[in-house]
Design an enzyme around this catalytic site. Structure first.
Site, short mmCIF file in Angstrom:
data_model
loop_
_atom_site.label_atom_id
_atom_site.label_comp_id
_atom_site.label_asym_id
_atom_site.label_seq_id
_atom_site.Cartn_x
_atom_site.Cartn_y
_atom_site.Cartn_z
N ARG A 52 32.13 -51.10 28.08
CA ARG A 52 31.72 -52.23 27.25
C ARG A 52 30.67 -53.05 28.00
O ARG A 52 29.72 -53.56 27.43
CB ARG A 52 32.92 -53.11 26.85
CG ARG A 52 32.50 -54.38 26.14
CD ARG A 52 33.59 -55.09 25.32
NE ARG A 52 34.94 -54.91 25.75
CZ ARG A 52 35.49 -55.51 26.82
NH1 ARG A 52 34.78 -56.36 27.55
NH2 ARG A 52 36.73 -55.27 27.15
N TYR A 104 17.50 -63.25 5.51
CA TYR A 104 18.29 -62.04 5.28
C TYR A 104 19.68 -62.48 4.75
O TYR A 104 20.30 -63.37 5.32
CB TYR A 104 18.42 -61.26 6.58
CG TYR A 104 19.33 -60.05 6.46
CD1 TYR A 104 18.94 -58.96 5.70
CD2 TYR A 104 20.56 -60.02 7.08
CE1 TYR A 104 19.77 -57.86 5.56
CE2 TYR A 104 21.39 -58.92 6.96
CZ TYR A 104 20.99 -57.85 6.19
OH TYR A 104 21.82 -56.77 6.06
N ASP A 176 13.93 -63.38 14.17
CA ASP A 176 14.38 -62.08 13.67
C ASP A 176 13.11 -61.28 13.36
O ASP A 176 12.41 -61.56 12.40
CB ASP A 176 15.24 -62.30 12.41
CG ASP A 176 15.77 -60.98 11.82
OD1 ASP A 176 15.17 -59.92 12.09
OD2 ASP A 176 16.75 -61.04 11.06
N LYS A 201 16.75 -50.55 11.39
CA LYS A 201 15.61 -50.43 10.50
C LYS A 201 14.48 -49.65 11.18
O LYS A 201 14.65 -48.47 11.44
CB LYS A 201 15.20 -51.82 10.02
CG LYS A 201 16.38 -52.72 9.60
CD LYS A 201 17.12 -52.23 8.38
CE LYS A 201 18.44 -52.96 8.13
NZ LYS A 201 18.42 -54.41 8.12
C1 LIG Z 1 19.34 -55.47 8.22
C2 LIG Z 1 18.91 -56.79 8.72
C3 LIG Z 1 19.75 -57.57 9.52
C4 LIG Z 1 21.17 -57.14 9.87
O1 LIG Z 1 21.19 -56.01 10.66
P1 LIG Z 1 22.37 -54.89 10.59
O2 LIG Z 1 21.90 -53.89 11.58
O3 LIG Z 1 22.45 -54.42 9.20
O4 LIG Z 1 23.62 -55.59 11.02
C5 LIG Z 1 19.27 -58.78 9.96
N1 LIG Z 1 18.04 -59.21 9.64
C6 LIG Z 1 17.21 -58.50 8.86
C7 LIG Z 1 15.86 -59.03 8.54
C8 LIG Z 1 17.61 -57.27 8.38
O5 LIG Z 1 16.79 -56.56 7.58
#
Ligand SMILES: *Cc1c(COP(=O)(O)O)cnc(C)c1O
Length: 385
Positions: A52, A104, A176, A201
């Site tokens: 971890r 998001y 983000d 993504k």
């Molecule tokens: C998908 C997404 C998240 C969350 O990420 P996960 O990997 O699904 O937990 C946060 N911010 C944005 C802009 C996203 O597209």
């Protein structure tokens, strides 16, 4: 190739953090599928005690991500939400966060339904003009959390301007950067303190892994986040880290094609008679286009559009008719996706909030993949016919 810090983005994407395996020379980073490590004598070990806390496959990925964001440190989480959760745990009851009104959906849900109960206050504001921030800053303000381009209406927020206001007020500025990926935008270079990615993504890029990451330079913040990372435990497994290391090797090539296809599709949609608005930051008349040009290398493959008449059933019909675009949540993979934000990704956001952000009933969001552009355009043509 120990030091890749002065090399180009593509070279870093392929090599950063990665050394041939010292025992066999294997060129690919091994998947260290282990939960623990042997010790010579209590407390005497090779730097690894429990997985971890540390895993060599994960370390390689963390270094690679850090280099792509021009950061000193990287931390990988078992999801993007795990990464956002860790950042929010830097806060204490009574602290306040200023964030955008086009967030998001999962971030909005975590802020309101989880951290709201812990006495943290969130202001969801229009950040298109960074000067708006001033009205919400008080002695309790500890963090500015922003997304750009935003999801799903591709608003552009001025990272440098927000980071400057944050610095003047001794507030953490976190970005983000999921929609842009480190190929298109590097918030730390614009003054931000923390960059977050949903690695799920573009970084992973193949719709086969859920993962999150944080990249940063500040030693003190890193110590706090690494402590939360290990204490709260949202760490990813080595198989997933391997898949992402593999995915990142083509990030620069994939992003070029996402951007090329994105531009062609945005231009096609713009002239279509059934379409009302097209949201893509590359149009010269799009909101904050000059800022997008300044802070991004190109405009990416995320596009949203609404229909004249704003009928949900008509949007559903289009989403059902596409053949190359698959109807699914998520984004950033090699394959093209279509999504209906109001009922899918943004269903947890109250209607008034959704409408304020332009998430109307007929809005559809595209994650433009890297297929042949002619096939993608024909697919949209037949679905919109
Ligand atoms: C998908 C997404 C998240 C969350 O990420 P996960 O990997 O699904 O937990 C946060 N911010 C944005 C802009 C996203 O597209």
């Amino acid at each position: 190739m120990k030091d890749t810090s002065n090399l180009g983005f593509g070279t870093k994407a392929i090599h950063a953090g990665q050394e041939p395996d010292p025992t066999t020379g294997a060129i690919m980073t091994p998947i260290y599928q282990t939960s623990t490590y042997t010790q010579e004598s209590p407390g005497i070990h090779k730097g690894y005690a429990y997985a971890r806390g540390k895993n060599p496959t994960r370390n390689a990925l963390e270094k690679c991500l850090a280099e792509l964001e021009g950061a000193k440190y990287g931390l990988c989480f078992s999801s993007g939400m795990g990464a956002i959760d860790a950042v929010t745990k830097l806060l204490r009851p009574g602290d306040e966060v200023i964030t955008g009104d086009d967030l998001y959906g999962g971030t909005y849900r975590m802020y309101t339904k989880v951290f709201g109960h812990f006495g943290i206050k969130f202001h969801f504001i229009d950040m298109k003009d960074a000067n708006n921030l001033h009205k919400y800053i008080n002695k309790n303000t500890k963090m500015i959390w922003l997304e750009t381009p935003t999801n799903p209406t591709m608003q552009i927020i001025d990272i440098a301007a927000c980071a400057k206001i944050a610095k003047e007020n001794n507030i953490i500025c976190a970005v983000d950067n999921t929609f842009a990926s480190p190929f298109l935008q590097n918030p730390l270079a614009l003054g931000a303190d923390i960059v977050m990615h949903s690695v799920t993504k573009y970084l992973g890029g193949h719709s086969d892994v859920v993962m999150g990451a944080l990249c940063l330079n500040d030693d003190n913040l890193y110590q706090q986040l690494a402590f939360i990372h290990n204490s709260c435990g949202a760490t990813p497994g080595p198989q997933d880290c391997f898949l992402v290391l593999r995915g990142i090797k083509t990030l620069h090539i994939r992003m070029e094609r996402h951007c090329y296809n994105g531009r062609k599709i945005a231009e096609f949609l713009k002239t279509h008679p059934k379409i009302d608005k097209v949201y893509w930051p590359g149009f010269p008349d799009s909101q904050n286009h000059d800022i997008a040009k300044k802070q991004m290398k190109d405009f990416g493959g995320m596009i949203s559009f609404s229909l004249k008449g704003n009928k949900q059933e008509e949007a559903f019909e289009i989403a059902r008719r596409t053949r190359v675009f698959s109807l699914a949540e998520s984004l950033g993979g090699v394959e093209s996706l279509i999504n209906h934000p109001a009922t899918m990704t943004h269903a947890s956001i109250p209607k008034e909030e959704r409408y304020k952000a332009g998430v109307v009933e007929s809005l559809l969001r595209l994650s433009v993949g890297i297929e042949d552009i002619d096939d993608l355009i024909h697919d949209l043509q037949q679905a919109l016919a």
